[in-house]
Enzyme design. Structure first.
Site, short mmCIF file in Angstrom:
data_model
loop_
_atom_site.label_atom_id
_atom_site.label_comp_id
_atom_site.label_asym_id
_atom_site.label_seq_id
_atom_site.Cartn_x
_atom_site.Cartn_y
_atom_site.Cartn_z
N ASP A 1 12.73 40.94 -4.03
CA ASP A 1 13.09 40.38 -2.73
C ASP A 1 11.79 40.03 -2.01
OD1 ASP A 1 14.46 39.42 -0.58
OD2 ASP A 1 15.83 41.11 -0.42
C1 BGC Z 1 16.62 38.51 1.72
C2 BGC Z 1 17.19 37.89 0.46
C3 BGC Z 1 16.87 36.42 0.42
C4 BGC Z 1 15.37 36.26 0.51
C5 BGC Z 1 14.90 34.82 0.42
C6 BGC Z 1 15.16 38.17 1.92
O1 BGC Z 1 14.69 38.58 3.15
O2 BGC Z 1 16.77 39.91 1.65
O3 BGC Z 1 18.57 38.11 0.41
O4 BGC Z 1 17.39 35.85 -0.74
O5 BGC Z 1 14.93 36.80 1.74
O6 BGC Z 1 15.24 34.11 1.54
#
Ligand code: BGC
Length: 726
Positions: free
Chosen positions: A289
């Protein structure tokens, strides 16, 4: 060996056409993917490999939680970008640099959070699950992919299949609710829809299961906090949707922010390597993530970013999302002998495999068309309306619904004319101007004669609009009161300590209720709400959720009775926030009649599976018979005994009253939604496969089946049968 060499040579000759020599095997579209991967990998330097493991953002990032460090002068060989803009020309230029300016010409894979639609926005995933209609989930995911892929997105960071049982956590909106079976069914449907038969289809994208694993258990409902999950719950509750979706063929997985029993998911070798890649045979890649590798330092699991990179890659993480730790440190770590070439190759191999499968080497660019040519086609808007209609849940009706035309209605409340609130969080390229508000939907269905006033804001203490609202209510036959959450109140980093709506909204309901006029409450929100107090002030409640682009008309058609509501809750609505965590498939307490709250009832306001209709469904007696081959068949007849046709969902639960471990009081194992005409009886069946439906999984992921009594539960009917392992 001989055959293989001949094959490679003959393909090379056939492909021909490469000026100055033979086309390398990895560039030959017809060669098997694994051979292309081997060939390309064998040509790559360590630096080129590390760039493939690194992802950055390209263009503006629309996630307010993720505005961070800016990286300038990135090399052309970076493997992946998050692409949140709609600037296809710049996307193609960036791709051209990777394909034409680098030694091997490896295309970039562009990812984006297409969570509930790209340009056409569908109801939030939590609402989608309330439709109990996986076919629609599959269809809309395919439709979202068909807008996203031509718009430059090869890969969506969806579906989110985290089980969430604490609605204070804002991200409940993004998942399919509290039940592992429901999340498995809906997650698989989304994977099928996104990926289709072949990833190289120009209208499909690669899916990404997230957030692996246990993120939905964030302590206190606060985002990004640690989770403490026993191995039993991990295997019983949090992992089943992942296992199911991996079997369905999901190509990528995103690791979670949280730690599990002291080990952050980003560097959890047991989860990433032993279980996912080992036991489940996952052959795609795992992306972290956002900034989660460097966050290993904040979590106290690594003493530096360098050590974070080492721990993550060794645990089985393949791509580093946006935190630059892999690019900065992997080469050094390899030189020092702390990370092996083997680990790097393994990660690169997985990423290349997906790139080949997506057909990116053959089709790296997208035609530079306008947004309107790619998005918001009538059929996608219609599909959004269809899902909206099936996902709305009628929670209360004291007889006031359905309404009839030709009477005087007033529409009141802060949500009524707010298109943005209908889209919810992660609206991708959804635009307010393309979105139908509740008010527009009501006017569309009931005619322009409907009166409207806002009454108050979403929060704050300004009651200056109350007087006009009350006066308007007095002049009406009934009030359609539209309350709820602003779009940003749910989603990422949107934790709340209470599920109650701000006091001002409850006060408005009370003031209107004092007029004695029938009040129909429409709720637009991304999480279960605490309705204990509001419920008393109103005659009917329709949970609209955040329905996306086209939710206004379906809501109005339900009010009119033109659509018979068929949504059922996929998550429990507690009576008060103090009951959290509360979910249907809990274990039995040692003293079931004791330990109750002294100040409030201990049961929820609305249970999992609950939802009203404008008709009645009578369930006959359930019969269970043994089939050949060790399976069982449960049968039940359902009669639509009311006056209106409708969709009913038969929900089949299993209970094992005695076992070597304590088991949940009941567990959903199957459901089926069907259209039943007024007066018609239909037979529903559930074929029970003992290993799938009666067995339990232990803390090591092993399925165990025991002899004894089992119960099948459908609505208020329970039938027991004795099972013996054959
Ligand atoms: C979120 C993810 C997301 C990623 C990219 C993160 O902060 O937890 O779910 O896919 O950002 O935007």
């Amino acid at each position: 060996m001989m055959n293989r060499t001949i094959y490679i040579l003959s393909l090379a000759v056939l492909a021909g056409g490469c000026s100055g020599g033979v086309t390398p095997l990895y560039k030959q579209a017809d060669a098997p993917v694994e051979k292309r991967v081997d060939d390309l990998l064998s040509r790559m330097t360590l630096e080129e490999k590390i760039l493939q493991l690194s992802q950055y953002t390209f263009g503006p990032n629309d996630n307010v939680n993720n505005i961070g460090e800016k990286f300038d002068n990135l090399p052309d060989g970076v493997g992946s970008f998050i692409f949140s803009s709609d600037d296809l020309h710049s996307r193609n230029e960036l791709q051209r640099r990777a394909v034409e300016n680098t030694r091997l010409g490896i295309p970039i894979i562009f990812g984006c959070d297409v969570i509930h639609g790209f340009g056409t926005i569908y109801p939030i995933p939590l609402a989608q699950a309330c439709s109990w209609n996986p076919d629609l989930v599959e269809e809309l995911s395919a439709m979202a992919a068909s807008e996203a892929r031509p718009s430059g997105v090869d890969w969506t960071f969806s579906p989110m299949i985290d089980i969430a049982r604490d609605a204070r956590w804002g991200r409940v909106a993004e998942g399919y609710g509290e039940d592992p079976y429901m999340a498995s069914v809906m997650g698989c449907a989304a994977v099928r829809g996104y990926q289709g038969e072949s990833l190289s289809d120009s209208l499909r994208v690669a899916a990404c299961l997230k957030h692996y694993a246990g993120y939905g258990r964030s302590e206190g409902g606060r985002d990004y906090t640690a989770t403490d999950i026993s191995l039993q719950s991990l295997w019983e509750t949090y992992l089943p949707p992942y296992e199911a979706c991996i079997k369905e063929g999901a190509k990528t997985v995103m690791s979670a922010f949280n730690d599990i029993n002291g080990v952050p998911a980003t560097a959890h070798r047991y989860l990433l390597t032993d279980v996912l890649k080992g036991d489940w045979g996952f052959d795609g890649f795992v992306v972290s993530d956002w900034n989660a590798v460097r966050q290993l330092v904040s979590q106290g699991y690594a003493d530096s970013r360098k050590q974070a990179a080492e721990k993550a890659i060794k645990a089985g993480l393949d791509m580093d999302m946006r935190d630059d730790c892999f690019r900065q440190y992997l080469s050094e770590l390899v030189d020092e002998g702390k990370v092996g070439q083997k680990e790097i190759n393994e990660a690169v191999r997985r990423i290349l495999r997906v790139k080949f499968e997506l057909g990116l080497f053959e089709n790296p660019y997208r035609t530079e068309t306008d947004f309107g040519e790619r998005c918001l086609k009538p059929e996608s808007i219609e599909l959004s309306a269809k899902m909206a209609e099936e996902s709305m849940v009628l929670l209360k009706n004291n007889g006031v619904l359905p309404l009839s035309k030709g009477r005087k209605y007033s529409v009141i409340g802060p949500v009524a004319d707010d298109a943005g609130a209908m889209l919810g969080s992660w609206k991708c390229h959804g635009r307010n101007e393309d979105t139908e508000s509740i008010l527009e939907g009501i006017r569309n269905v009931f005619g322009a004669g409907v009166s409207y006033t806002r009454g108050c804001d979403f929060d704050g203490s300004d009651k200056s609009g109350f007087a006009e609202a009350v006066a308007m209510a007095r002049r009406s036959d009934a009030v359609i009161l539209c309350l709820g959450e602003k779009a940003a109140w749910s989603g990422e980093n949107a934790s709340r300590s209470s599920l109650r709506l701000p006091r001002i909204q409850e006060d408005l309901a009370e003031a209107l209720s004092a007029t004695g006029k029938p009040i129909i409450l429409l709720l637009v929100n991304g999480r279960p709400l605490e309705l204990a107090s509001l419920e008393k002030s109103v005659d009917a409640i329709l949970e609209v959720w955040q329905p996306g682009t086209a939710g206004g008309t379906p809501a109005a058609r339900i009010l009119l009775g033109d659509i018979n509501p068929s949504g059922r809750l996929c998550i429990t609505f507690p009576l008060t926030s103090g009951q959290i965590p509360i979910y249907y498939n809990h274990r039995q307490s040692s003293r079931p009649d004791m330990g109750l709250y002294q100040d409030i009832p201990s049961v929820p306001l609305y249970d999992f599976g609950y939802g009203l209709s404008y008709t009645e469904y009578d369930y006959g007696d359930m019969v269970i018979e043994k089939l050949h081959g060790g399976k069982y068949l449960a049968t039940i007849d359902v009669t639509n005994s009311g006056k209106m046709d409708g969709f009913e969902t038969v929900q089949w639960f299993i209970r094992d009253p005695f076992c070597s471990i304590t088991r949940p009081v009941k567990e959903l194992r199957y459901f089926e939604k069907r259209f039943i005409k007024a007066g018609e009886t239909q037979r529903f069946t559930f074929e029970i496969d003992p290993m799938r439906d009666l067995a339990y999984v232990d803390g090591n992921g092993k399925r165990l089946l025991e002899d004894g009594e089992y119960r099948v539960i459908v609505k208020d009917k329970t039938v027991s049968f004795d099972f013996t392992v054959e």
